[in-house]
Scaffold this motif. Sequence first.
Motif, PDB file in Angstrom:
ATOM      1  N   ALA A  39     -17.980  -5.947  10.438  1.00 30.35           N
ATOM      2  CA  ALA A  39     -17.399  -6.968   9.565  1.00 30.35           C
ATOM      3  C   ALA A  39     -15.972  -7.326   9.972  1.00 30.35           C
ATOM      4  CB  ALA A  39     -17.406  -6.466   8.122  1.00 30.35           C
ATOM      5  N   ALA A  40     -15.504  -8.421   9.426  1.00 32.48           N
ATOM      6  CA  ALA A  40     -14.141  -8.879   9.695  1.00 32.48           C
ATOM      7  C   ALA A  40     -13.110  -7.941   9.070  1.00 32.48           C
ATOM      8  CB  ALA A  40     -13.940 -10.290   9.162  1.00 32.48           C
ATOM      9  N   GLU A  41     -13.450  -7.381   7.917  1.00 28.00           N
ATOM     10  CA  GLU A  41     -12.521  -6.501   7.211  1.00 28.00           C
ATOM     11  C   GLU A  41     -13.245  -5.284   6.655  1.00 28.00           C
ATOM     12  OE1 GLU A  41      -9.225  -9.510   5.278  1.00 28.00           O
ATOM     13  OE2 GLU A  41     -10.794  -8.721   3.992  1.00 28.00           O
ATOM     14  N   GLY A  42     -12.486  -4.220   6.480  1.00 29.71           N
ATOM     15  CA  GLY A  42     -12.944  -3.044   5.766  1.00 29.71           C
ATOM     16  C   GLY A  42     -11.878  -2.696   4.757  1.00 29.71           C
ATOM     17  N   ALA A  43     -12.266  -2.094   3.656  1.00 24.16           N
ATOM     18  CA  ALA A  43     -11.293  -1.715   2.629  1.00 24.16           C
ATOM     19  C   ALA A  43     -11.738  -0.439   1.936  1.00 24.16           C
ATOM     20  CB  ALA A  43     -11.125  -2.831   1.599  1.00 24.16           C
ATOM     21  N   ALA A  44     -10.779   0.231   1.327  1.00 26.29           N
ATOM     22  CA  ALA A  44     -11.069   1.410   0.518  1.00 26.29           C
ATOM     23  C   ALA A  44     -10.053   1.473  -0.609  1.00 26.29           C
ATOM     24  CB  ALA A  44     -11.003   2.678   1.359  1.00 26.29           C
ATOM     25  N   VAL A  45     -10.480   1.977  -1.744  1.00 33.01           N
ATOM     26  CA  VAL A  45      -9.587   2.158  -2.892  1.00 33.01           C
ATOM     27  C   VAL A  45      -9.764   3.563  -3.445  1.00 33.01           C
ATOM     28  CG1 VAL A  45      -9.611  -0.303  -3.499  1.00 33.01           C
ATOM     29  CG2 VAL A  45     -11.232   1.244  -4.608  1.00 33.01           C
ATOM     30  N   ARG A  46      -8.725   4.043  -4.113  1.00 29.44           N
ATOM     31  CA  ARG A  46      -8.768   5.343  -4.793  1.00 29.44           C
ATOM     32  C   ARG A  46      -8.516   5.093  -6.267  1.00 29.44           C
ATOM     33  NH1 ARG A  46      -5.124   7.652  -2.037  1.00 29.44           N
ATOM     34  NH2 ARG A  46      -3.398   7.288  -3.466  1.00 29.44           N
ATOM     35  N   ALA A  85      -4.363   3.365  -5.313  1.00 29.92           N
ATOM     36  CA  ALA A  85      -3.937   2.837  -4.013  1.00 29.92           C
ATOM     37  C   ALA A  85      -5.136   2.197  -3.341  1.00 29.92           C
ATOM     38  CB  ALA A  85      -3.373   3.948  -3.133  1.00 29.92           C
ATOM     39  N   ALA A  86      -4.825   1.325  -2.379  1.00 32.09           N
ATOM     40  CA  ALA A  86      -5.876   0.634  -1.640  1.00 32.09           C
ATOM     41  C   ALA A  86      -5.434   0.466  -0.196  1.00 32.09           C
ATOM     42  CB  ALA A  86      -6.149  -0.731  -2.272  1.00 32.09           C
ATOM     43  N   ALA A  87      -6.415   0.250   0.674  1.00 37.03           N
ATOM     44  CA  ALA A  87      -6.123  -0.033   2.082  1.00 37.03           C
ATOM     45  C   ALA A  87      -7.107  -1.074   2.581  1.00 37.03           C
ATOM     46  CB  ALA A  87      -6.238   1.232   2.923  1.00 37.03           C
ATOM     47  N   VAL A  88      -6.612  -1.958   3.431  1.00 39.36           N
ATOM     48  CA  VAL A  88      -7.441  -2.985   4.065  1.00 39.36           C
ATOM     49  C   VAL A  88      -7.192  -2.906   5.563  1.00 39.36           C
ATOM     50  CG1 VAL A  88      -7.906  -5.453   4.279  1.00 39.36           C
ATOM     51  CG2 VAL A  88      -7.251  -4.506   2.073  1.00 39.36           C
ATOM     52  N   VAL A  89      -8.265  -2.939   6.331  1.00 33.56           N
ATOM     53  CA  VAL A  89      -8.160  -3.016   7.786  1.00 33.56           C
ATOM     54  C   VAL A  89      -8.657  -4.391   8.184  1.00 33.56           C
ATOM     55  CG1 VAL A  89      -9.001  -2.099   9.972  1.00 33.56           C
ATOM     56  CG2 VAL A  89      -8.406  -0.543   8.113  1.00 33.56           C
ATOM     57  N   ALA A 110      -0.163  -0.797  -7.838  1.00 40.83           N
ATOM     58  CA  ALA A 110      -0.782   0.046  -6.811  1.00 40.83           C
ATOM     59  C   ALA A 110      -0.409  -0.464  -5.421  1.00 40.83           C
ATOM     60  CB  ALA A 110      -2.301   0.046  -6.960  1.00 40.83           C
ATOM     61  N   ALA A 111      -0.102   0.454  -4.524  1.00 38.68           N
ATOM     62  CA  ALA A 111       0.200   0.088  -3.145  1.00 38.68           C
ATOM     63  C   ALA A 111      -1.087  -0.362  -2.459  1.00 38.68           C
ATOM     64  CB  ALA A 111       0.786   1.285  -2.406  1.00 38.68           C
ATOM     65  N   ILE A 112      -0.985  -1.486  -1.729  1.00 36.47           N
ATOM     66  CA  ILE A 112      -2.107  -1.969  -0.923  1.00 36.47           C
ATOM     67  C   ILE A 112      -1.629  -1.930   0.525  1.00 36.47           C
ATOM     68  CG2 ILE A 112      -3.723  -3.835  -0.459  1.00 36.47           C
ATOM     69  CD1 ILE A 112      -3.074  -4.912  -3.299  1.00 36.47           C
ATOM     70  N   HIS A 113      -2.136  -0.968   1.285  1.00 34.04           N
ATOM     71  CA  HIS A 113      -1.746  -0.788   2.676  1.00 34.04           C
ATOM     72  C   HIS A 113      -2.611  -1.688   3.549  1.00 34.04           C
ATOM     73  CE1 HIS A 113       0.526   2.616   1.255  1.00 34.04           C
ATOM     74  NE2 HIS A 113      -0.580   3.139   0.744  1.00 34.04           N
ATOM     75  N   VAL A 114      -1.987  -2.413   4.449  1.00 36.27           N
ATOM     76  CA  VAL A 114      -2.709  -3.302   5.358  1.00 36.27           C
ATOM     77  C   VAL A 114      -2.526  -2.757   6.768  1.00 36.27           C
ATOM     78  CG1 VAL A 114      -2.958  -5.655   6.205  1.00 36.27           C
ATOM     79  CG2 VAL A 114      -2.288  -5.255   3.818  1.00 36.27           C
ATOM     80  N   ALA A 115      -3.651  -2.531   7.440  1.00 40.75           N
ATOM     81  CA  ALA A 115      -3.624  -1.957   8.786  1.00 40.75           C
ATOM     82  C   ALA A 115      -4.428  -2.822   9.740  1.00 40.75           C
ATOM     83  CB  ALA A 115      -4.193  -0.536   8.769  1.00 40.75           C
ATOM     84  N   LEU A 122       0.382  -2.088   9.236  1.00 42.25           N
ATOM     85  CA  LEU A 122       1.146  -3.321   9.404  1.00 42.25           C
ATOM     86  C   LEU A 122       2.198  -3.451   8.321  1.00 42.25           C
ATOM     87  CD1 LEU A 122      -1.818  -5.740  10.194  1.00 42.25           C
ATOM     88  CD2 LEU A 122      -0.299  -4.580  11.809  1.00 42.25           C
ATOM     89  N   GLY A 123       1.843  -2.987   7.112  1.00 41.67           N
ATOM     90  CA  GLY A 123       2.761  -3.065   5.982  1.00 41.67           C
ATOM     91  C   GLY A 123       2.066  -2.714   4.696  1.00 41.67           C
ATOM     92  N   THR A 124       2.836  -2.687   3.615  1.00 42.05           N
ATOM     93  CA  THR A 124       2.324  -2.327   2.303  1.00 42.05           C
ATOM     94  C   THR A 124       2.775  -3.354   1.283  1.00 42.05           C
ATOM     95  OG1 THR A 124       2.332   0.020   2.874  1.00 42.05           O
ATOM     96  CG2 THR A 124       2.279  -0.529   0.517  1.00 42.05           C
ATOM     97  N   VAL A 125       1.831  -3.841   0.489  1.00 48.43           N
ATOM     98  CA  VAL A 125       2.123  -4.781  -0.592  1.00 48.43           C
ATOM     99  C   VAL A 125       2.158  -3.984  -1.889  1.00 48.43           C
ATOM    100  CG1 VAL A 125       1.258  -6.797  -1.855  1.00 48.43           C
ATOM    101  CG2 VAL A 125       1.020  -6.675   0.642  1.00 48.43           C
ATOM    102  N   VAL A 126       3.237  -4.110  -2.644  1.00 50.69           N
ATOM    103  CA  VAL A 126       3.348  -3.368  -3.904  1.00 50.69           C
ATOM    104  C   VAL A 126       3.469  -4.266  -5.129  1.00 50.69           C
ATOM    105  CG1 VAL A 126       4.237  -1.246  -2.896  1.00 50.69           C
ATOM    106  CG2 VAL A 126       5.824  -3.049  -3.556  1.00 50.69           C
ATOM    107  N   ALA A 127       3.545  -5.542  -4.931  1.00 47.10           N
ATOM    108  CA  ALA A 127       3.650  -6.445  -6.096  1.00 47.10           C
ATOM    109  C   ALA A 127       2.476  -7.365  -6.148  1.00 47.10           C
ATOM    110  CB  ALA A 127       4.941  -7.250  -6.013  1.00 47.10           C
TER     111      ALA A 127
END
Length: 127
Positions: A39-46, A85-89, A110-115, A122-127
């Motif tokens: 897929a174009a993207e993968g994501a995970a959340v806690r 928290a969440a992360a997107v690749v 919640a922090a959303i980490h983008v990789a 790459l960075g983290t979105v917190v707002a």
Amino acid sequence: MPEQSFAAVTVPSAGDAALSAEDAKLVTLARSSRARAGAAEGAAVRDQDGRTYAAASVALPSLTVTALQLAVAQAAASGATKIEAAAVVTEGSALDGAGHAAVRDLAADAAIHVAGPSGTLLGTVVA
């Protein structure tokens, strides 16, 4: 139901930031989901109990869902009431607006980490 449109969210540069072990696990799960589905993207959340949910983006003729939307939906369907928290690749340089909105439905801060595909933050979105 009318389709909603959300603007992409700019991702601030990570600089020398390092992820906690728990957040690094989210990136690993997101990478694995993306690779497994091709897929174009993968994501995970806690969620608030430490449970994790991983997903890949879906693009079918009748259904399009971002990876982050799907991971949040899985968490909500399992009874989660808060996302920690969440992360997107992704190969992109911005966070998709729909996924951002889905996380914000369950957590305002919640922090959303983008990789990138290699797992580099790459960075983290917190707002």
